[in-house]
Design a protein around this motif. Structure first.
Motif, short mmCIF file in Angstrom:
data_model
loop_
_atom_site.label_atom_id
_atom_site.label_comp_id
_atom_site.label_asym_id
_atom_site.label_seq_id
_atom_site.Cartn_x
_atom_site.Cartn_y
_atom_site.Cartn_z
N UNK B 160 58.28 84.62 57.70
CA UNK B 160 57.11 83.93 57.16
C UNK B 160 56.47 84.66 55.97
N UNK B 162 55.63 83.75 52.94
CA UNK B 162 54.54 83.07 52.22
C UNK B 162 53.23 83.19 52.98
N UNK B 163 53.31 83.02 54.31
CA UNK B 163 52.10 83.14 55.12
C UNK B 163 51.50 84.54 54.98
N UNK B 164 52.36 85.55 54.94
CA UNK B 164 51.89 86.93 54.82
C UNK B 164 51.20 87.17 53.48
N UNK B 166 49.74 84.94 51.74
CA UNK B 166 48.48 84.19 51.74
C UNK B 166 47.41 84.89 52.58
N UNK B 167 47.80 85.66 53.56
CA UNK B 167 46.82 86.46 54.30
C UNK B 167 46.27 87.57 53.40
N UNK B 169 46.02 87.28 50.19
CA UNK B 169 45.14 86.52 49.31
C UNK B 169 43.80 86.24 49.98
N UNK B 206 50.05 93.21 56.39
CA UNK B 206 50.44 91.83 56.16
C UNK B 206 51.81 91.74 55.49
#
Lengths: 210, 210
Positions: B160, B162-164, B166-167, B169, B206
Motif C-alpha cells: 500500500x 500510495x496510502x503510506x 498519503x499518511x 501528506x 509511514x
C-alpha cells in the motif's frame, strides 16, 4: 430576556441537567442573545480570559441561568462553535486504559467518530472557520490548549508534554483534511481497520516515545 | 492573443526556458486568458484528464506557445493555483539519499520551507481554497495524487505505498494547520530543530515501516 414560566428556575438544584447544549433557555431570543454575547466575549478576550459572568452581563441574563443551561464555559464555547464533541469525553476515552495502547485508542476513537457524517462536517466547518477567520482561530486556540492539550499533557511523563499532544492533534487534523477535504485516494476510501495499525505507532510515539 | 514582437517565438528551440511560472506570454491578456482557460478545464475535466491542447484551444492560443511558456501541465497547474512549490523538486529532495533517513529529510525540508512566510501563506491559501470549494479540492486531489503521491510511492517497497505516502501528506498538512492556522502553543513557536526529531520517526515509519 428572562426565562418563560414553563422553564425551571435557574437556582433550582433539583432541576435536571440538560443533556444537549442545544436546549433553549427561556426561548430562542435568550439563547441567541447568549450565544452572540459569548461569541463576542470569546473573540474580544480570548477563550481563557472570557468569563461566564461577563458573558451573562453582555447578554443581559442572570449568570445562574447561564450556568444552569450551559453548565460551564467550555460547554458554552462548544455551543458557540457548534463543536461536534466534548473534549472531556475525548480526554476520558484517551486517558483511561493501558498506556501502551493509547495510540491505538486515539486512532480508533477519532476514525470511528468521523464515520458520522454530521460530526465530520461540523468538525470540518470549525477548521474551515479557523482557516478563514483569525478571530475563530484565536478562540479555538485558547480552547484547545486550555481544555484538551493541558488535560492530556498532565498525564504524560516525557519532556515537552504539551508539544507532544499538539503533534497528535496535528496528525488528527491533517488526517481529516487529507481524507475528507482533499480526499486523496486510496486514503479517502481506506477503512478504519486498515488505518488504525498505520496511525497507532505515530500517535503512540508522540505521547510515550515508543 | 498572439505574443508581442518582443517575445521570443514559440517554436524557437534556442529560446531560454523561463525560470518562473509567472512570466507573461504575449502580454497580460494572453496570460490571463490561458490561466482562466486552464482553471476552467482543470475544474471541468479534473487534473488528470485536462490536456494542454484542450486548454490552448479554450484560451485561443497555439499549443506550442502554452508548452513554451508553462513547460508542462503540472507547471501550468501550479500557476493556476499559485502553488508555492514544484512537486518535482520536492520529490527529488525526498527520494535522493539514504532511505533510512527519508523521514528526517522530509521533516527538515517541509519545516524549513514554511519558514518562508510567502511560501507558507500561499500553501495555506491553497488548503483554504480546497476546504471552501469542492472544485478546488477536486483539482488539487488529481494533481497531488498524479504528480506527488505516485512519484514517491513508486520507490517504496512496503504494501500500500500510495496510502503510506498519503499518511505522510496528512501529517504535513496537519502540522501546517496546527502550527500556523490554529497556531497552538508551544507548537507554533517550536524551532525546526526541536520538531525534526519528533516528526522524523512518524514520517519514516509511514514510508519504510521503521
Amino acid at each position: 430576556m428572562t426565562p418563560g414560566p414553563e422553564q425551571p428556575p435557574a437556582n433550582d438544584p433539583t432541576a435536571p441537567t440538560p443533556r444537549r447544549v442545544g436546549r433553549r433557555p427561556g426561548g430562542p431570543d435568550t439563547r441567541g442573545a447568549v450565544l452572540a454575547a459569548a461569541r463576542a466575549e470569546f473573540a474580544a478576550r480570548g477563550y481563557q480570559k472570557a468569563s461566564m459572568r461577563g458573558i451573562a452581563r453582555v447578554a443581559g441574563v442572570d449568570p445562574a441561568l447561564l450556568h444552569h443551561y450551559f453548565g460551564s464555559k467550555d460547554r458554552l464555547f462548544l455551543a458557540v462553535l457548534d463543536f461536534p464533541l466534548d473534549p472531556r469525553t475525548v480526554v476520558e476515552q484517551i486517558v483511561a486504559g493501558d498506556r501502551a495502547r493509547v495510540g491505538e485508542r486515539i486512532a480508533r476513537f477519532v476514525l470511528t467518530l468521523w464515520e458520522d457524517r454530521g460530526v465530520r462536517e461540523r468538525l470540518l466547518a470549525v477548521l474551515r472557520g479557523a482557516a478563514g477567520d483569525e478571530e475563530v482561530a484565536a478562540m479555538l486556540r485558547g480552547f484547545v490548549v486550555g481544555e484538551l492539550v493541558a488535560r492530556i499533557a498532565a498525564g504524560l511523563e516525557l519532556p515537552r508534554p504539551e508539544l507532544r499532544v499538539e503533534l497528535v492533534l496535528s496528525q488528527v487534523i491533517g488526517l481529516a483534511m487529507a481524507r475528507y477535504v482533499v480526499a486523496v485516494e486510496p486514503l479517502a476510501s481506506a477503512t478504519v481497520e486498515e488505518l488504525v495499525p498505520l496511525l497507532a505507532p505515530t500517535l503512540q510515539g508522540y505521547l510515550t516515545g515508543g
